[in-house]
Design a protein around this motif. Structure first.
Motif, PDB file in Angstrom:
ATOM      1  N   VAL A  71       0.842  -1.197   0.000  1.00  0.00           N
ATOM      2  CA  VAL A  71       0.000   0.000   0.000  1.00  0.00           C
ATOM      3  C   VAL A  71       0.878   1.248   0.000  1.00  0.00           C
ATOM      4  O   VAL A  71       0.634   2.200  -0.750  1.00  0.00           O
ATOM      5  CB  VAL A  71      -0.959  -0.005   1.206  1.00  0.00           C
ATOM      6  CG1 VAL A  71      -1.674   1.325   1.346  1.00  0.00           C
ATOM      7  CG2 VAL A  71      -1.962  -1.141   1.078  1.00  0.00           C
ATOM      8  N   GLU A  72       1.900   1.253   0.841  1.00  0.00           N
ATOM      9  CA  GLU A  72       2.808   2.408   0.903  1.00  0.00           C
ATOM     10  C   GLU A  72       3.527   2.614  -0.426  1.00  0.00           C
ATOM     11  O   GLU A  72       3.702   3.745  -0.881  1.00  0.00           O
ATOM     12  CB  GLU A  72       3.814   2.219   2.033  1.00  0.00           C
ATOM     13  CG  GLU A  72       3.168   2.290   3.399  1.00  0.00           C
ATOM     14  CD  GLU A  72       4.072   1.772   4.497  1.00  0.00           C
ATOM     15  OE1 GLU A  72       5.196   1.320   4.195  1.00  0.00           O
ATOM     16  OE2 GLU A  72       3.648   1.810   5.655  1.00  0.00           O
ATOM     17  N   LYS A  73       3.939   1.546  -1.063  1.00  0.00           N
ATOM     18  CA  LYS A  73       4.609   1.644  -2.359  1.00  0.00           C
ATOM     19  C   LYS A  73       3.653   2.230  -3.397  1.00  0.00           C
ATOM     20  O   LYS A  73       4.036   3.097  -4.196  1.00  0.00           O
ATOM     21  CB  LYS A  73       5.087   0.267  -2.797  1.00  0.00           C
ATOM     22  CG  LYS A  73       5.827   0.256  -4.106  1.00  0.00           C
ATOM     23  CD  LYS A  73       6.287  -1.145  -4.459  1.00  0.00           C
ATOM     24  CE  LYS A  73       6.950  -1.159  -5.819  1.00  0.00           C
ATOM     25  NZ  LYS A  73       7.327  -2.527  -6.226  1.00  0.00           N
ATOM     26  N   PHE A  74       2.400   1.789  -3.379  1.00  0.00           N
ATOM     27  CA  PHE A  74       1.393   2.303  -4.307  1.00  0.00           C
ATOM     28  C   PHE A  74       1.173   3.797  -4.073  1.00  0.00           C
ATOM     29  O   PHE A  74       1.107   4.586  -5.014  1.00  0.00           O
ATOM     30  CB  PHE A  74       0.079   1.547  -4.136  1.00  0.00           C
ATOM     31  CG  PHE A  74      -1.021   2.015  -5.031  1.00  0.00           C
ATOM     32  CD1 PHE A  74      -1.127   1.539  -6.320  1.00  0.00           C
ATOM     33  CD2 PHE A  74      -1.955   2.941  -4.584  1.00  0.00           C
ATOM     34  CE1 PHE A  74      -2.140   1.970  -7.155  1.00  0.00           C
ATOM     35  CE2 PHE A  74      -2.970   3.384  -5.408  1.00  0.00           C
ATOM     36  CZ  PHE A  74      -3.061   2.893  -6.694  1.00  0.00           C
ATOM     37  N   GLU A  75       1.064   4.194  -2.795  1.00  0.00           N
ATOM     38  CA  GLU A  75       0.842   5.607  -2.475  1.00  0.00           C
ATOM     39  C   GLU A  75       2.037   6.478  -2.873  1.00  0.00           C
ATOM     40  O   GLU A  75       1.866   7.605  -3.321  1.00  0.00           O
ATOM     41  CB  GLU A  75       0.535   5.764  -0.982  1.00  0.00           C
ATOM     42  CG  GLU A  75      -0.845   5.247  -0.625  1.00  0.00           C
ATOM     43  CD  GLU A  75      -1.132   5.315   0.855  1.00  0.00           C
ATOM     44  OE1 GLU A  75      -0.198   5.570   1.659  1.00  0.00           O
ATOM     45  OE2 GLU A  75      -2.302   5.111   1.230  1.00  0.00           O
ATOM     46  N   ARG A  76       3.256   5.960  -2.716  1.00  0.00           N
ATOM     47  CA  ARG A  76       4.435   6.709  -3.161  1.00  0.00           C
ATOM     48  C   ARG A  76       4.435   6.885  -4.676  1.00  0.00           C
ATOM     49  O   ARG A  76       4.793   7.938  -5.187  1.00  0.00           O
ATOM     50  CB  ARG A  76       5.713   5.987  -2.730  1.00  0.00           C
ATOM     51  CG  ARG A  76       6.110   6.222  -1.299  1.00  0.00           C
ATOM     52  CD  ARG A  76       7.539   5.783  -1.036  1.00  0.00           C
ATOM     53  NE  ARG A  76       7.845   4.433  -1.505  1.00  0.00           N
ATOM     54  CZ  ARG A  76       7.730   3.319  -0.791  1.00  0.00           C
ATOM     55  NH1 ARG A  76       7.280   3.396   0.456  1.00  0.00           N
ATOM     56  NH2 ARG A  76       8.050   2.149  -1.295  1.00  0.00           N
ATOM     57  N   LYS A  77       4.024   5.863  -5.374  1.00  0.00           N
ATOM     58  CA  LYS A  77       4.066   5.889  -6.831  1.00  0.00           C
ATOM     59  C   LYS A  77       2.954   6.760  -7.416  1.00  0.00           C
ATOM     60  O   LYS A  77       3.172   7.551  -8.333  1.00  0.00           O
ATOM     61  CB  LYS A  77       3.966   4.474  -7.376  1.00  0.00           C
ATOM     62  CG  LYS A  77       4.192   4.361  -8.866  1.00  0.00           C
ATOM     63  CD  LYS A  77       4.251   2.898  -9.276  1.00  0.00           C
ATOM     64  CE  LYS A  77       4.566   2.768 -10.748  1.00  0.00           C
ATOM     65  NZ  LYS A  77       4.668   1.374 -11.171  1.00  0.00           N
TER      66      LYS A  77
END
Length: 83
Positions: A71-77
């Protein structure tokens, strides 16, 4: 049961290709390969890719997915979604 309509149900040895473990059970499968079992009898041999001896779920080697990290990776991207 009706006669002559059911497949032959006989003892068969299943062997795990990766671990080499084997077990004797009954099946309707027919194969050409055979193996001599410790009881002195010869049984048909079926080599399988996965058994409970090598499957990650049963051996405890199953990976746990890090959903919070995804989820954090998706939000960063893509950025955080706001309402």
């Amino acid at each position: 049961m009706k006669k002559n309509i059911h497949p032959d149900y006989h003892p068969v040895v299943f062997k795990d290709a990766s671990t080499g473990s084997a077990f004797l059970t009954r099946s309707t499968v027919t194969v050409e390969r055979t193996i001599e079992w410790p009881d002195g009898n010869t049984y048909p041999l079926v080599v399988v890719d996965v058994t409970n001896e090598s499957h990650p779920f049963w051996t405890g080697a199953a990976r746990v997915m890090d959903t919070a990290g995804r989820v954090e990776k998706f939000e960063r991207k893509y950025g955080r979604r706001t309402r």
